[in-house]
Scaffold this motif. Structure first.
Motif, PDB file in Angstrom:
ATOM      1  N   ASP A 162     -13.995   4.160  32.309  1.00 49.27           N
ATOM      2  CA  ASP A 162     -13.213   5.317  32.768  1.00 49.27           C
ATOM      3  C   ASP A 162     -12.036   4.857  33.633  1.00 49.27           C
ATOM      4  OD1 ASP A 162     -12.584   7.971  33.158  1.00 49.27           O
ATOM      5  OD2 ASP A 162     -14.457   8.490  34.166  1.00 49.27           O
ATOM      6  N   ASP A 163     -11.013   5.685  33.716  1.00 47.51           N
ATOM      7  CA  ASP A 163      -9.831   5.438  34.565  1.00 47.51           C
ATOM      8  C   ASP A 163      -9.209   4.086  34.256  1.00 47.51           C
ATOM      9  OD1 ASP A 163     -10.649   7.795  35.699  1.00 47.51           O
ATOM     10  OD2 ASP A 163     -11.302   6.933  37.592  1.00 47.51           O
ATOM     11  N   ASP A 194      -6.503   6.054  31.706  1.00 51.45           N
ATOM     12  CA  ASP A 194      -6.378   6.971  32.841  1.00 51.45           C
ATOM     13  C   ASP A 194      -5.269   7.990  32.630  1.00 51.45           C
ATOM     14  OD1 ASP A 194      -7.375   7.540  35.622  1.00 51.45           O
ATOM     15  OD2 ASP A 194      -5.228   7.379  35.999  1.00 51.45           O
ATOM     16  N   GLU A 247      -7.256  10.475  28.319  1.00 42.80           N
ATOM     17  CA  GLU A 247      -7.608  11.677  29.087  1.00 42.80           C
ATOM     18  C   GLU A 247      -6.346  12.292  29.692  1.00 42.80           C
ATOM     19  OE1 GLU A 247     -10.285  10.741  32.364  1.00 42.80           O
ATOM     20  OE2 GLU A 247      -8.726   9.664  33.426  1.00 42.80           O
TER      21      GLU A 247
HETATM   22 CA    CA Z   1     -11.035   9.426  34.244  1.00 41.84          CA
END
Ligand code: CA
Ligand code: C2E
Ligand code: CA
Ligand code: CA
Length: 279
Positions: free
Chosen positions: A179-180, A202, A236
């Protein structure tokens, strides 16, 4: 406001420690929140860019507190980590997400994949994979339909531990997403050494992609690099048609963001995916 994963975390922690000093009740209220049923999960769709169908969903926690109103997770998760309350909260999240997934699976969505965010504290604890296994056993959920999202910052903190833990998790049959991605350091080492399946770019890069040549170049490079390493890519924070088209051109695999759907309660998500699969 500028948004970088690392800085954000630090700011929240500082903000919170002052808030905590002002309000001794936060700890008590957070502690009671589970038994008082104040947490809920919202679900945000993830779409396959090639087929255009909803293939997954991310579970995002919400706290509706009678004392503070709706508290965003960015404000109480760091505090929950500090105080150790993250343990029971995470347990509740994972179990709730698994039970919801099984409902959707029994309805018309047998292949929907559920993504759950894993906090740094949890991931670093020695019994993490045993804990995951116990929730799998308790709920009977198919591990092939579960994806754990671990931030880049969490994963690089202790590479030895991360490699070992992720191996155990993958062995259980789960998917792993970073994630990110792009907000921490050592990204390349991470992709090379960790047994992962998916890179989640991200939202700060996606936000500025259409106006900023550098961000566009980074997104393009991350997608190409991930693919050559055999990893899937999800973007995202997709908020507009233009970003969607750009990501399609760059052969990004999956997208998530307000443009497709905001995080919503489970009933709304059921209605969303039903109407979505009709067109
Ligand atoms: Ca994220
Ligand atoms: P995250 O995992 O990076 O989650 C994505 C955040 O971006 C979510 O904020 C989501 O609502 C928001 N978002 C989605 N689409 C868009 C978009 O198109 N534009 C913009 N600007 N934002 C978008 P949210 O729900 O407030 O969650 C914030 C963070 O709190 C999450 O970031 C995650 O780190 C943490 N979090 C949320 N739920 C959980 C949980 O159950 N457990 C743990 N450990 N952390 C959680
Ligand atoms: Ca973030
Ligand atoms: Ca996430």
């Amino acid at each position: 406001a500028k948004e970088s994963g690392r800085n954000q975390m630090i700011v929240y922690t500082e903000e919170l420690s002052s808030k905590v000093k002002q309000n001794y009740n936060l700890s008590t209220n957070l502690r009671k929140a589970i038994e008082r049923n104040e947490f809920s999960l919202h679900y945000q769709p993830q779409v396959d860019l090639r087929s255009g169908s909803v293939i997954g969903v991310e579970a995002l926690i919400r706290w509706n507190s009678p004392e503070y109103g709706m508290v965003p997770p960015g404000e109480f998760i760091p505090y929950a980590e500090e105080s150790g309350l993250i343990v029971p909260i995470s347990k509740w999240v994972l179990k709730e997400a698994c039970l919801q997934l099984m409902k959707w699976q029994a309805q018309r969505f047998p292949t929907l994949v559920m993504s759950v965010n894993i906090s740094a504290q949890q991931f670093r604890s020695a019994g993490f994979s045993k804990w995951i296994k116990s929730v799998l056993d308790e709920t009977g959920v198919d591990p092939n339909l579960l994806c754990l999202e671990i931030t880049e910052t969490t994963a690089i903190q202790d590479m030895e531990h991360s490699v070992q833990m992720l191996k155990e998790i993958v062995h259980l049959g789960l998917y792993i997403a970073i994630d990110d991605f792009g907000t921490g350091y050592s990204s390349l080492v991470l992709l090379k050494r960790l047994p992962i399946h998916m890179v989640k770019i991200d939202k700060s890069f996606i936000r500025d992609m259409s106006g900023d040549q550098d961000d566009a170049a980074i997104v393009k490079a991350v997608i190409a690099m991930s693919h050559s390493l055999g990893l899937s890519v999800i973007a995202e924070g997709v908020e507009g048609r233009e970003q969607l088209e750009q990501l399609k051109t760059l052969e990004c695999d999956y997208i998530q963001g307000y443009y497709l759907g905001k995080p919503m309660p489970s009933d709304a998500f059921t209605a969303y995916i039903q109407s979505y699969s009709k067109d």
